[in-house]
Design a protein around this motif. Sequence first.
Motif, PDB file in Angstrom:
ATOM      1  N   UNK A   1       0.828  -1.222   0.000  1.00 60.55           N
ATOM      2  CA  UNK A   1       0.000   0.000   0.000  1.00 60.55           C
ATOM      3  C   UNK A   1       0.855   1.262   0.000  1.00 60.55           C
ATOM      4  N   UNK A   2       0.342   2.321  -0.517  1.00 64.51           N
ATOM      5  CA  UNK A   2       0.928   3.671  -0.408  1.00 64.51           C
ATOM      6  C   UNK A   2       2.442   3.723  -0.543  1.00 64.51           C
TER       7      UNK A   2
ATOM      8  N   UNK B   1       8.288   5.995  -1.778  1.00 64.92           N
ATOM      9  CA  UNK B   1       9.668   6.230  -2.200  1.00 64.92           C
ATOM     10  C   UNK B   1      10.232   4.998  -2.883  1.00 64.92           C
TER      11      UNK B   1
ATOM     12  N   UNK C   1       9.659   1.986  -0.460  1.00 64.96           N
ATOM     13  CA  UNK C   1       9.173   2.246   0.889  1.00 64.96           C
ATOM     14  C   UNK C   1       7.710   2.652   0.846  1.00 64.96           C
TER      15      UNK C   1
ATOM     16  N   UNK D   1       4.479   3.933   3.582  1.00 70.00           N
ATOM     17  CA  UNK D   1       4.470   4.816   4.750  1.00 70.00           C
ATOM     18  C   UNK D   1       5.123   4.112   5.943  1.00 70.00           C
ATOM     19  N   UNK D   2       4.775   2.837   6.130  1.00 67.72           N
ATOM     20  CA  UNK D   2       5.221   2.147   7.336  1.00 67.72           C
ATOM     21  C   UNK D   2       6.440   1.254   7.156  1.00 67.72           C
TER      22      UNK D   2
ATOM     23  N   UNK E   1      -4.246  -0.353   9.400  1.00 68.04           N
ATOM     24  CA  UNK E   1      -5.051   0.407   8.436  1.00 68.04           C
ATOM     25  C   UNK E   1      -6.203  -0.459   7.962  1.00 68.04           C
TER      26      UNK E   1
ATOM     27  N   UNK F   1      -6.055   2.367   3.378  1.00 73.75           N
ATOM     28  CA  UNK F   1      -4.711   2.851   3.071  1.00 73.75           C
ATOM     29  C   UNK F   1      -4.355   3.936   4.078  1.00 73.75           C
ATOM     30  N   UNK F   2      -3.133   3.941   4.537  1.00 69.29           N
ATOM     31  CA  UNK F   2      -2.704   4.903   5.562  1.00 69.29           C
ATOM     32  C   UNK F   2      -2.873   6.336   5.056  1.00 69.29           C
ATOM     33  N   UNK F   3      -2.432   6.562   3.807  1.00 70.66           N
ATOM     34  CA  UNK F   3      -2.499   7.914   3.226  1.00 70.66           C
ATOM     35  C   UNK F   3      -3.940   8.410   3.156  1.00 70.66           C
ATOM     36  N   UNK F   4      -4.775   7.536   2.627  1.00 69.48           N
ATOM     37  CA  UNK F   4      -6.183   7.848   2.461  1.00 69.48           C
ATOM     38  C   UNK F   4      -6.862   8.133   3.810  1.00 69.48           C
TER      39      UNK F   4
ATOM     40  N   UNK G   1      -1.570   3.296  11.721  1.00 69.14           N
ATOM     41  CA  UNK G   1      -0.633   3.834  10.736  1.00 69.14           C
ATOM     42  C   UNK G   1      -0.858   5.325  10.550  1.00 69.14           C
TER      43      UNK G   1
ATOM     44  N   UNK H   1      -0.095   7.524  13.535  1.00 72.37           N
ATOM     45  CA  UNK H   1       1.316   7.881  13.655  1.00 72.37           C
ATOM     46  C   UNK H   1       1.701   9.024  12.714  1.00 72.37           C
TER      47      UNK H   1
ATOM     48  N   UNK I   1      14.397  13.702  -2.093  1.00 71.90           N
ATOM     49  CA  UNK I   1      13.591  12.484  -1.956  1.00 71.90           C
ATOM     50  C   UNK I   1      14.233  11.505  -0.986  1.00 71.90           C
ATOM     51  N   UNK I   2      13.416  10.819  -0.257  1.00 71.56           N
ATOM     52  CA  UNK I   2      13.911   9.821   0.685  1.00 71.56           C
ATOM     53  C   UNK I   2      13.049   9.827   1.932  1.00 71.56           C
ATOM     54  N   UNK I   3      13.141   8.721   2.681  1.00 69.00           N
ATOM     55  CA  UNK I   3      12.288   8.590   3.860  1.00 69.00           C
ATOM     56  C   UNK I   3      13.144   8.448   5.114  1.00 69.00           C
TER      57      UNK I   3
ATOM     58  N   UNK J   1      13.917   7.573   8.876  1.00 65.19           N
ATOM     59  CA  UNK J   1      13.275   6.624   9.786  1.00 65.19           C
ATOM     60  C   UNK J   1      13.978   6.677  11.139  1.00 65.19           C
TER      61      UNK J   1
ATOM     62  N   UNK K   1       8.856   9.966   8.459  1.00 61.09           N
ATOM     63  CA  UNK K   1       7.929   9.394   7.474  1.00 61.09           C
ATOM     64  C   UNK K   1       7.865  10.331   6.279  1.00 61.09           C
ATOM     65  N   UNK K   2       7.052   9.963   5.287  1.00 60.79           N
ATOM     66  CA  UNK K   2       6.683  10.921   4.249  1.00 60.79           C
ATOM     67  C   UNK K   2       5.375  11.542   4.718  1.00 60.79           C
TER      68      UNK K   2
ATOM     69  N   UNK L   1      20.363   8.074   5.214  1.00 60.51           N
ATOM     70  CA  UNK L   1      19.406   6.985   4.977  1.00 60.51           C
ATOM     71  C   UNK L   1      20.099   5.906   4.137  1.00 60.51           C
ATOM     72  N   UNK L   2      20.291   4.748   4.701  1.00 59.86           N
ATOM     73  CA  UNK L   2      21.011   3.650   4.039  1.00 59.86           C
ATOM     74  C   UNK L   2      22.315   4.149   3.409  1.00 59.86           C
TER      75      UNK L   2
END
Lengths: 127, 368
Positions: A38-39, A42, A62, A64-65, B29, B32-35, B228, B231, B293-295, B297, B316-317, B345-346
């Motif tokens: 889902x979602x 990245x 990636x 969200x989670x 969720x 969807x988390x975004x939704x 989700x 958070x 760009x990148x997340x 964590x 997060x994004x 990040x990595x």
Amino acid sequence: MTNEIRDDLKYTDSHEWIKVKDDIAIIGITDHAQSELTDIVFAELPVIGKELKKGDELCVVESVKSVSEIYSPISGKIINVNKKLEDNPEIINENPYDDGWIVEISITNEKEIVNLLDPKEYKKLIE
Amino acid sequence: MLIKSPIHDVHEKFAAKFTEFAGFKMPIYYSSIKNEHITVREKVGLFDVSHMSNIWISGSDAEKLISLTTIEDASKIKNEMSQYTAILREDGTIIDDVIFMHLNDEYMMIPNAGMSEKIADWLRKKAKENNLTVKINDVSRNYTILAIQGPDSRNTLQKLTDTDLNKIGFFGCSYIHIAGKECIISHTGYTGELGFELQINNKEKPEVLFNKIISEGGEYGIKPIGLGARDTLRLEKSFLLAGNEFKDGRTPLEALLNWAINWNHEFIGKTSLLKQKEMGNYERLTNLLCLENGVPRNGCEIQKDGLKVGIVTSGTISPCLNKGIAMAYVKSEYREIDNILDILVRGKKIKAKVTKPPFVKKDWAKLK
């Protein structure tokens, strides 16, 4: 939950798809995989020219989670990456088999293709 | 063995995906988390947060005990008001952040998930050491906690009660009947949106209330929301998460809870906080907005010119901003607003800018 499986593709048990055209292959993740993730927010794409062995980490996507590694279904050299994913990774969710392709590789060992899952086998796996 | 919510079956019916959180099996969720995140910012969402704890504190010294064990002076909190505060160790580090509600002669305290025994024991121990007459009753497993959050949360709940909800001010709390069921309502939340939280005894059939709220909220586009989105919603507002922002012994000064400290009373940890305040040079929680760009964590290192200057505790994004956001502990000299730092990040550096909290301002949906 969507689980589209296309007849013209080969699959892996780690949920990548691969489309072989002569000595070139396009790779992405399956509809089932994107739906489980889902979602997607990245995609860390590999460098063009990088050589991979079957099973090597191809890229990271990636949600969200979570962070998920995508593995190369066969050995090859990366010749193209889907640049659109850099700014719009959600294309993988929207269209995993067409616009959401991830990389294009030149195949170094054709024999590996035989061992991939056909659509029927993959369907069994995700059921 | 994971503990399930008292209304677990409702979540199964709504086809939730579940996650393990602090010993509980809770929905992460539904769709969807975004939704779900955007639904809460623009409309209204309903959360089951029964993993949180409930402790009744009563007896003639209840107020004294709360003042002693939290950074708040409980005598300032009037009846039918609630307060966000923190419980500290003697060394000034946070054991837990809690809300307590003043309800007539008693207080209900809401510690985090999995913290009820630890906090109840701590309160009993401190009451005993200080000869305070109190009764501590851990009722965490007797209550279901629902949070209804979003611009239309009041409209939705109002359909189910005769009490005028406009009369419950921010952080107000009281007993109320909603859909004929007795609850404790508080005008509080963890999303930064208009919202309410309901404590309902499991004897009252909370699953019926959950379903009623969902059906009455239909006209406003209500959805059930998982952990989700809870958070990502709190992170956009720079609210602390217990397991992330203070799990390794952080003080309220480091966690930017200065505003919540009432210095005009004696409390456990005060001496240590005063010392730290005087020393001045300590890491503080810092908002970082990614410029690439990148997340980011939890655990990502923060660097300046290749040197470690901090560590990410949450990242997060942001679904509203569509950019990487992070809360990080950063050395005080590197956290000026607009300062550019690298988040590792990595192994790859992502440029990020120090910004003022919160990441997403009030009334985001109206202003966007």
